[in-house]
Design an enzyme around this catalytic site. Structure first.
Site, mmCIF file in Angstrom:
data_model
loop_
_atom_site.group_PDB
_atom_site.id
_atom_site.type_symbol
_atom_site.label_atom_id
_atom_site.label_comp_id
_atom_site.label_asym_id
_atom_site.label_seq_id
_atom_site.Cartn_x
_atom_site.Cartn_y
_atom_site.Cartn_z
ATOM 1 N N TYR A 51 23.543 37.349 27.361
ATOM 2 C CA TYR A 51 23.764 35.970 27.823
ATOM 3 C C TYR A 51 23.715 35.842 29.345
ATOM 4 O O TYR A 51 24.251 34.880 29.894
ATOM 5 C CB TYR A 51 25.096 35.447 27.280
ATOM 6 C CG TYR A 51 24.993 34.898 25.870
ATOM 7 C CD1 TYR A 51 24.118 33.852 25.566
ATOM 8 C CD2 TYR A 51 25.784 35.406 24.847
ATOM 9 C CE1 TYR A 51 24.022 33.340 24.272
ATOM 10 C CE2 TYR A 51 25.696 34.891 23.552
ATOM 11 C CZ TYR A 51 24.819 33.854 23.277
ATOM 12 O OH TYR A 51 24.733 33.336 22.009
ATOM 13 N N PHE A 59 31.664 28.629 31.111
ATOM 14 C CA PHE A 59 32.133 29.188 29.844
ATOM 15 C C PHE A 59 31.669 30.624 29.618
ATOM 16 O O PHE A 59 31.915 31.193 28.555
ATOM 17 C CB PHE A 59 31.689 28.290 28.677
ATOM 18 C CG PHE A 59 30.198 28.053 28.601
ATOM 19 C CD1 PHE A 59 29.352 29.007 28.051
ATOM 20 C CD2 PHE A 59 29.637 26.879 29.099
ATOM 21 C CE1 PHE A 59 27.980 28.793 27.978
ATOM 22 C CE2 PHE A 59 28.267 26.660 29.024
ATOM 23 C CZ PHE A 59 27.436 27.625 28.466
ATOM 24 N N GLU A 128 14.220 38.758 23.503
ATOM 25 C CA GLU A 128 15.441 38.989 22.719
ATOM 26 C C GLU A 128 15.188 39.942 21.550
ATOM 27 O O GLU A 128 16.056 40.754 21.219
ATOM 28 C CB GLU A 128 15.987 37.643 22.215
ATOM 29 C CG GLU A 128 16.501 36.795 23.364
ATOM 30 C CD GLU A 128 17.034 35.428 22.928
ATOM 31 O OE1 GLU A 128 17.483 34.673 23.812
ATOM 32 O OE2 GLU A 128 17.005 35.111 21.714
#
Ligand code: GDP
Ligand code: MG
Length: 136
Positions: A51, A59, A128
């Site tokens: 991430y 966050f 990914e």
């Protein structure tokens, strides 16, 4: 319309709710094929680098903490327009905004614990997929 691969993660809340099979059924029902899969618990390093694009967002620390809170089910989905198809099946990030019948509308708890991850572009899908499945 082309054959594509995309990365899917059933996040800790989805695994805890015991809906891995129901979520995979939706992928299969839409014509996506699971071509690789593994269950694993992410550590802070892995979740943090996965991430990394969100590192500056408020966050980020919570997200990394949440993603390491329990096992996840990571898979590669293959099919026609797999990236968009998976995103359509997932629904909006915030389950309150997710369309009826989407995975997040049906299974997510919150904007953070939102049941699934899916690559958002063909380019990110390639990155990914090789992040989790370098052998593919
Ligand atoms: P996605 O592509 O729909 O998963 O959404 P993003 O790429 O924007 O965000 C990545 C993940 O961060 C989301 O799936 C959520 O788990 C989490 N997230 C996004 N926005 C927020 C937010 O405003 N607050 C919190 N706590 N988590 C968020
Ligand atoms: Mg995203």
């Amino acid at each position: 319309m082309s054959n594509q691969r995309t990365l899917s993660i059933i996040k800790p809340d989805g695994v805890k709710k015991n809906v891995v099979g129901q979520i995979i059924s939706r992928f299969e029902g839409a014509g996506l094929k699971v071509v690789a899969a593994k269950m694993m618990t992410l550590d802070e390093g892995l979740a943090g680098s996965f991430y990394e694009v969100h590192k500056e967002r408020p966050f980020y620390a919570d997200l990394v903490n949440y993603m390491t809170s329990g096992p996840v089910f990571v898979s590669v989905l293959e099919g026609v327009d797999a990236v968009k198809q998976n995103r359509d099946l997932m629904g909006a990030t915030d389950p309150k905004e997710a369309a009826a019948g989407t995975i997040r509308a049906d299974f997510a708890d919150s904007i953070e614990a939102n049941a699934v991850h899916g690559s958002d572009s063909e380019e990110n899908a390639a990155k990914e997929v090789s992040f989790f499945f370098p052998e593919l």
